[in-house]
Design a protein around this motif. Structure first.
Motif, PDB file in Angstrom:
ATOM      1  N   ILE A 205     -12.140   3.365   3.288  1.00  0.00           N
ATOM      2  CA  ILE A 205     -10.780   3.174   2.774  1.00  0.00           C
ATOM      3  C   ILE A 205      -9.761   3.920   3.639  1.00  0.00           C
ATOM      4  O   ILE A 205      -8.639   3.439   3.863  1.00  0.00           O
ATOM      5  CB  ILE A 205     -10.678   3.625   1.312  1.00  0.00           C
ATOM      6  N   GLU A 206     -10.148   5.073   4.145  1.00  0.00           N
ATOM      7  CA  GLU A 206      -9.232   5.861   4.983  1.00  0.00           C
ATOM      8  C   GLU A 206      -8.833   5.130   6.264  1.00  0.00           C
ATOM      9  O   GLU A 206      -7.815   5.462   6.882  1.00  0.00           O
ATOM     10  CB  GLU A 206      -9.861   7.213   5.322  1.00  0.00           C
ATOM     11  N   ALA A 208      -8.074   1.940   6.271  1.00  0.00           N
ATOM     12  CA  ALA A 208      -7.173   0.849   5.886  1.00  0.00           C
ATOM     13  C   ALA A 208      -5.735   1.227   6.230  1.00  0.00           C
ATOM     14  O   ALA A 208      -5.407   2.406   6.381  1.00  0.00           O
ATOM     15  CB  ALA A 208      -7.315   0.578   4.390  1.00  0.00           C
ATOM     16  N   ASP A 210      -1.896   2.287   5.886  1.00  0.00           N
ATOM     17  CA  ASP A 210      -1.258   3.202   4.932  1.00  0.00           C
ATOM     18  C   ASP A 210      -0.708   2.472   3.713  1.00  0.00           C
ATOM     19  O   ASP A 210      -0.791   2.974   2.592  1.00  0.00           O
ATOM     20  CB  ASP A 210      -0.089   3.960   5.598  1.00  0.00           C
ATOM     21  N   GLY A 212      -1.724  -0.085   2.277  1.00  0.00           N
ATOM     22  CA  GLY A 212      -2.741  -0.668   1.416  1.00  0.00           C
ATOM     23  C   GLY A 212      -2.558  -2.150   1.250  1.00  0.00           C
ATOM     24  O   GLY A 212      -2.381  -2.878   2.220  1.00  0.00           O
ATOM     25  N   THR A 217      -1.160   1.491  -2.593  1.00  0.00           N
ATOM     26  CA  THR A 217      -1.265   2.133  -1.282  1.00  0.00           C
ATOM     27  C   THR A 217      -2.686   2.612  -1.016  1.00  0.00           C
ATOM     28  O   THR A 217      -3.526   2.653  -1.922  1.00  0.00           O
ATOM     29  CB  THR A 217      -0.320   3.345  -1.193  1.00  0.00           C
ATOM     30  N   ARG A 218      -2.934   2.994   0.213  1.00  0.00           N
ATOM     31  CA  ARG A 218      -4.248   3.543   0.572  1.00  0.00           C
ATOM     32  C   ARG A 218      -4.551   4.786  -0.253  1.00  0.00           C
ATOM     33  O   ARG A 218      -5.685   4.974  -0.720  1.00  0.00           O
ATOM     34  CB  ARG A 218      -4.284   3.874   2.067  1.00  0.00           C
ATOM     35  N   ASP A 219      -3.557   5.649  -0.451  1.00  0.00           N
ATOM     36  CA  ASP A 219      -3.765   6.852  -1.261  1.00  0.00           C
ATOM     37  C   ASP A 219      -4.098   6.498  -2.704  1.00  0.00           C
ATOM     38  O   ASP A 219      -4.915   7.176  -3.349  1.00  0.00           O
ATOM     39  CB  ASP A 219      -2.531   7.755  -1.213  1.00  0.00           C
ATOM     40  N   LYS A 279      -7.433  -5.862  10.489  1.00  0.00           N
ATOM     41  CA  LYS A 279      -6.717  -4.975   9.566  1.00  0.00           C
ATOM     42  C   LYS A 279      -5.551  -5.683   8.882  1.00  0.00           C
ATOM     43  O   LYS A 279      -5.234  -5.388   7.725  1.00  0.00           O
ATOM     44  CB  LYS A 279      -6.240  -3.721  10.295  1.00  0.00           C
ATOM     45  N   PHE A 282      -6.852  -7.157   5.924  1.00  0.00           N
ATOM     46  CA  PHE A 282      -7.477  -6.131   5.085  1.00  0.00           C
ATOM     47  C   PHE A 282      -9.001  -6.076   5.257  1.00  0.00           C
ATOM     48  O   PHE A 282      -9.764  -5.918   4.316  1.00  0.00           O
ATOM     49  CB  PHE A 282      -7.107  -6.303   3.607  1.00  0.00           C
TER      50      PHE A 282
END
Length: 314
Positions: A205-206, A208, A210, A212, A217-219, A279, A282
Motif C-alpha cells: 500500500i505504501e 500506491a 499518495d 489513493g 487516501t493512501r494514509d 500506478k 492502481f
C-alpha cells in the motif's frame, strides 16, 4: 495471451493489456489479449506447446486448486510458472456504514460472544482466502469461535454488494477499486459501506499514489492494513495477502522463449514507463523473473495451504 477472466472490465484484463502492449513493442510481436475465463484459458494453454499461447492470471490459479474447485489443477506441476508483473493491492472486506462492527476486533469479539458473522464471498480463490484467514484468526483468539464466522456464498462483486444491501451479510469481500465509491455515501444511504480490512501488506500500500483512490487516501488505506488492523495468522504475525498477477506457460514451451520474455520484461521495467501506467490504474509494479516468481508463488501456496488445512480440519 489468454486470461483467467471472462470480463474485459476487470483488473485481470486491464493489467494484462498494459503488459501485453509493452511486451509486444519490446519483442516486435502481435500480442492479443483474450478474456476467455479460467477454464478455457487453461485448456488453450494445454493445447499449445509451441509457446504461441501464454496465460496471465492471479493467485486464484493456485488457490482454487487448494479449495478443490472443479477444473483447477496444481499449476506448479502442470505448467511452467512465468514472471510476476503486478499487484492489485485492493482486496478488502467491508461492512455497512451503520454496522455495529467498527473494526475486525469488533467482529472477532462478537464471534467469541456467540454472534453469527455472515461473510459474503465468491467460493474459491482470492475472494475466499481472507475469509479463511478470519476463521483461522478467530480459532486462535477464541477457540471454537470460528464456527460463528460463516460464509454467504455468492458470485460476482455486484452479488456480494447486494447481499449487504439486502441484509443477508454482515461483512463482504470487495475491493478498493469497486467499493470505495460506496464508502463515500452518507450513513443513511442503504448502500453506504465502510472498510474494516485491506489484506495487502503495508509495504504494498505504501507504494500506491499518495492520493489513493477516490476520496480514500493512501494514509486512509494504511489504517485498514497490518499492523493497525490485526488478523493474526499464528498468534505472532498478521495474515496478509497481495493479489499478484503472473504468467503461466505450457509445460513444453521452449525454455528459450521463457528466457526471452523474462529479458524483455526486465528491459521494459528498467525503462520505467510501464510502472507509470500501472500506478495510474492502481496497480503496484512487481516484476520478478520466472525462476524467482515460481519460488515466491510456491511459498505463498504452501502458507495458504496450511491455513486452509487448519480451518477444514484436514
Amino acid at each position: 495471451m489468454v486470461i483467467g477472466s471472462s470480463s474485459t472490465g476487470g483488473d485481470t484484463y486491464q493489467n494484462s493489456v498494459i503488459v501485453a502492449e509493452a511486451l509486444s513493442q519490446k519483442l516486435g510481436v502481435n500480442m492479443k489479449v483474450d478474456a476467455v475465463g479460467a477454464n478455457e484459458a487453461f485448456k488453450a494453454l494445454e493445447r499449445d506447446g509451441r509457446g504461441t499461447t501464454i496465460m496471465v492470471f492471479h493467485d486464484s490459479a493456485y488457490l482454487s486448486h487448494l479449495y478443490g474447485v472443479h477444473g483447477f489443477d496444481d499449476i506448479f506441476t502442470k505448467y511452467k510458472i512465468g514472471p510476476t508483473v503486478a499487484i492489485n493491492p485492493g482486496n478488502a472486506y467491508l461492512v455497512a456504514k451503520d454496522s455495529p462492527y467498527k473494526s475486525m476486533d469488533d467482529i472477532f469479539k462478537a464471534a467469541a460472544a456467540g454472534t453469527k458473522i455472515r461473510v459474503a464471498i465468491e467460493p474459491g480463490g482470492v475472494s475466499e482466502i481472507g475469509f479463511s484467514a478470519m476463521k483461522n484468526a478467530a480459532s486462535i483468539l477464541s477457540p471454537g469461535s470460528a464456527a460463528n464466522i460463516v460464509s454467504v456464498k455468492t458470485g460476482s462483486q455486484s452479488d456480494k454488494n447486494q447481499a449487504m444491501f439486502d441484509d443477508l451479510a454482515d461483512v463482504i469481500n470487495g475491493s478498493i477499486q469497486a467499493n470505495e465509491q460506496f464508502t463515500q455515501l452518507p450513513e443513511s444511504d442503504q448502500k453506504a459501506m465502510r472498510f474494516v480490512w485491506i489484506t495487502a501488506r503495508p509495504e504494498t500500500i505504501e507504494q500506491a499514489p499518495d492520493m489513493g483512490m477516490g476520496k480514500t487516501t493512501r494514509d486512509d488505506m494504511l489504517k485498514y492494513t497490518s499492523p493497525k488492523t490485526n488478523v493474526t495468522e499464528d498468534g505472532k504475525k498478521d495474515f496478509t495477502f497481495d493479489k499478484e498477477f503472473f504468467f503461466l506457460y505450457n509445460k513444453d514451451m521452449d525454455q528459450g522463449m521463457v528466457d526471452a520474455i523474462d529479458v524483455a520484461l526486465k528491459d521494459v521495467f528498467a525503462e520505467g514507463k510501464i510502472q507509470e501506467r500501472q500506478k495510474q490504474a492502481f496497480f503496484i509494479p512487481n516484476f520478478k523473473p520466472s525462476k524467482e516468481a515460481a519460488a515466491h508463488l510456491g511459498e505463498k501456496n504452501a502458507a495458504y495451504k496450511e491455513i486452509i488445512a487448519k480451518i477444514s480440519g484436514k
